[in-house]
Motif scaffolding. Structure first.
Motif, short mmCIF file in Angstrom:
data_model
loop_
_atom_site.label_atom_id
_atom_site.label_comp_id
_atom_site.label_asym_id
_atom_site.label_seq_id
_atom_site.Cartn_x
_atom_site.Cartn_y
_atom_site.Cartn_z
N ALA A 1 2.08 16.84 -16.84
CA ALA A 1 0.70 16.75 -17.33
C ALA A 1 0.65 16.37 -18.81
CB ALA A 1 -0.02 18.08 -17.10
N ILE A 2 1.63 16.82 -19.58
CA ILE A 2 1.64 16.52 -21.02
C ILE A 2 2.04 15.07 -21.28
CG2 ILE A 2 2.74 17.10 -23.22
CD1 ILE A 2 2.98 19.96 -22.21
N THR A 3 3.04 14.59 -20.55
CA THR A 3 3.60 13.25 -20.81
C THR A 3 3.07 12.19 -19.85
OG1 THR A 3 5.49 13.70 -19.36
CG2 THR A 3 5.70 14.31 -21.69
N SER B 1 -9.23 12.20 -13.75
CA SER B 1 -9.73 13.57 -13.59
C SER B 1 -9.10 14.25 -12.37
CB SER B 1 -11.26 13.56 -13.46
OG SER B 1 -11.65 12.76 -12.35
N TYR B 2 -8.98 13.52 -11.27
CA TYR B 2 -8.40 14.13 -10.07
C TYR B 2 -6.90 14.34 -10.23
CZ TYR B 2 -7.24 15.05 -5.22
OH TYR B 2 -6.77 15.64 -4.07
N LEU B 3 -6.22 13.40 -10.87
CA LEU B 3 -4.79 13.58 -11.11
C LEU B 3 -4.54 14.79 -12.01
CD1 LEU B 3 -3.65 9.86 -11.60
CD2 LEU B 3 -3.30 11.32 -9.60
N ASP B 4 -5.39 14.97 -13.01
CA ASP B 4 -5.26 16.16 -13.87
C ASP B 4 -5.52 17.43 -13.07
OD1 ASP B 4 -4.68 14.58 -16.03
OD2 ASP B 4 -6.75 14.51 -16.77
N TYR C 1 -2.69 20.37 -12.87
CA TYR C 1 -2.97 21.70 -13.41
C TYR C 1 -3.14 22.74 -12.31
CZ TYR C 1 -3.57 19.67 -18.04
OH TYR C 1 -3.34 19.04 -19.23
N PHE C 2 -3.71 22.33 -11.18
CA PHE C 2 -3.85 23.27 -10.07
C PHE C 2 -2.48 23.70 -9.56
CE2 PHE C 2 -3.69 23.66 -5.42
CZ PHE C 2 -4.42 24.82 -5.26
N ALA C 3 -1.57 22.74 -9.38
CA ALA C 3 -0.23 23.09 -8.89
C ALA C 3 0.48 24.02 -9.86
CB ALA C 3 0.58 21.81 -8.68
N ALA C 4 0.34 23.77 -11.16
CA ALA C 4 1.00 24.61 -12.14
C ALA C 4 0.38 26.01 -12.18
CB ALA C 4 0.92 23.96 -13.52
N PHE D 1 0.84 -1.19 0.00
CA PHE D 1 0.00 0.00 0.00
C PHE D 1 0.88 1.25 0.00
CE2 PHE D 1 -2.59 -3.32 1.81
CZ PHE D 1 -3.84 -3.11 1.23
N VAL D 2 0.46 2.22 -0.79
CA VAL D 2 1.18 3.49 -0.90
C VAL D 2 0.17 4.62 -0.74
CG1 VAL D 2 2.58 4.99 -2.37
CG2 VAL D 2 2.95 2.52 -2.40
N CYS D 3 0.54 5.60 0.04
CA CYS D 3 -0.30 6.78 0.22
C CYS D 3 -0.23 7.64 -1.04
CB CYS D 3 0.17 7.57 1.44
SG CYS D 3 -0.81 9.05 1.78
N TYR D 4 -1.36 7.74 -1.73
CA TYR D 4 -1.34 8.47 -3.00
C TYR D 4 -2.74 8.98 -3.31
CZ TYR D 4 0.56 9.74 -7.55
OH TYR D 4 1.01 10.44 -8.63
N TYR D 5 -2.81 9.78 -4.39
CA TYR D 5 -4.09 10.34 -4.80
C TYR D 5 -5.02 9.25 -5.32
CZ TYR D 5 -1.05 14.46 -4.98
OH TYR D 5 -0.15 15.44 -4.68
N ASP D 6 -6.27 9.64 -5.46
CA ASP D 6 -7.24 8.77 -6.11
C ASP D 6 -6.78 8.49 -7.54
OD1 ASP D 6 -9.68 8.12 -7.74
OD2 ASP D 6 -10.60 8.25 -5.76
N PRO D 7 -6.77 7.23 -7.97
CA PRO D 7 -6.21 6.91 -9.30
C PRO D 7 -7.03 7.42 -10.48
CG PRO D 7 -7.21 4.97 -8.29
CD PRO D 7 -7.21 6.03 -7.25
N SER D 8 -8.17 8.03 -10.24
CA SER D 8 -8.97 8.54 -11.36
C SER D 8 -8.20 9.63 -12.09
CB SER D 8 -10.30 9.09 -10.85
OG SER D 8 -10.09 10.17 -9.96
#
Length: 278
Positions: free
Chosen positions: A188-190, A107-110, A114-117, A98-105
């Motif tokens: 985000a591009i790659t 849309s949320y990763l995007d 994009y929010f951070a950028a 198990f790894v603490c990470y974002y939801d794999p969807s």
């Protein structure tokens, strides 16, 4: 910064051991990554107001406005960062791994990328604007003769030193913030391109390196104040002397002694140049 040190330096993954720790880790990362530059921008705005030659503009620089602005900003980012408490969890990437990470969807990763950028670009632009206008105000003040400055502005030496410290902090944040923005755009591009093992290793290295540099910008503030601000160095020295039980001459008395010493030297030089008639 502490999480990166524990993770990359000592291989301690506390966030992978508990769901609550995992959520709080990412929540705190989002919160302080946005709150810290917001406070820096508000401080730059305050220095911009106090460096203005307009009396009405300088009156806007007050503790009441500062407390209000900081409170509103803090509440906003506390509420906005709550998405990390919902979308971050322990993800099972392999059996019993198990790894603490974002939801794999996707849309949320995007959204995160994009929010951070975007938010870093906005912060960089605002800091550049604040720094440019503050430097213009300081240049105008320095172009005025000294005997007329007291009638136009109310900035002290400590105000100038704090303004320089904030300018250096803005420059540091802009440099490191721009680097992480470039990486987030590239990521985000790659993101959906299948690369070789070497490309993935390079990408992971760049992510870790850029994140470390970006986090470093939050831990250099004390060194900036030590290097730039004479008043801060004196207060730090006074605190150290107080701990070890010694007294230190106040900075005003020290400056007065230096001025009197320089004045005496000037008078001695003037007297020595006077020719006594025979």
């Amino acid at each position: 910064m502490l999480g990166l040190v524990l993770l990359n330096g000592f291989n301690v993954n506390l966030q992978n051991s508990n769901v609550i720790v995992c959520k709080l880790y990412f929540y705190a990362s989002f919160l302080f990554a946005t709150l810290s530059p917001t406070i820096l921008i508000l401080a730059s705005v305050d220095r911009l107001l106090i460096s203005s030659q307009n009396v009405d503009t300088r009156l806007n620089s007050s503790k009441r406005l500062a407390y209000f602005s900081i409170s509103i900003s803090t509440v906003f980012w506390i509420v906005f960062s709550c998405h990390a408490l919902i979308k971050v969890n322990l993800q099972e990437f392999a059996p019993f791994y198990f790894v603490c990470y974002y939801d794999p969807s996707s849309s949320y990763l995007d959204f995160v990328s994009y929010f951070a950028a975007v938010i870093n670009v906005i912060f960089d632009i605002l800091m550049i604007i604040m720094s440019v206008f503050a430097l213009k105000n300081v240049r105008r003040i320095r172009s005025i003769p000294r005997e007329k400055r007291n009638q136009i502005r109310s900035m002290t030496k400590k105000d100038f030193q704090l303004l320089r410290c904030l300018f250096v902090q803005d420059v540091i944040y802009i440099i490191f913030g721009t680097s992480i923005c470039i990486f987030y755009v590239f990521d985000a591009i790659t993101k959906y391109q299948n690369g070789t093992i070497l490309e993935q290793a390079i990408r992971n290295f760049l992510y870790t390196f850029m994140t470390f540099l970006y986090s470093t910008s939050y831990s250099v503030n004390v060194f900036v104040f030590i290097i730039v601000s004479k008043a801060f160095r004196h207060e730090l020295k006074r605190t150290i002397y107080k701990i070890i039980g010694k007294d230190l001459v106040p900075i005003r008395e020290e400056e007065n002694r230096q001025e009197n010493h320089e004045r005496d030297n000037v008078e001695i030089n003037v007297v020595s140049t006077i020719e006594v008639p025979a």
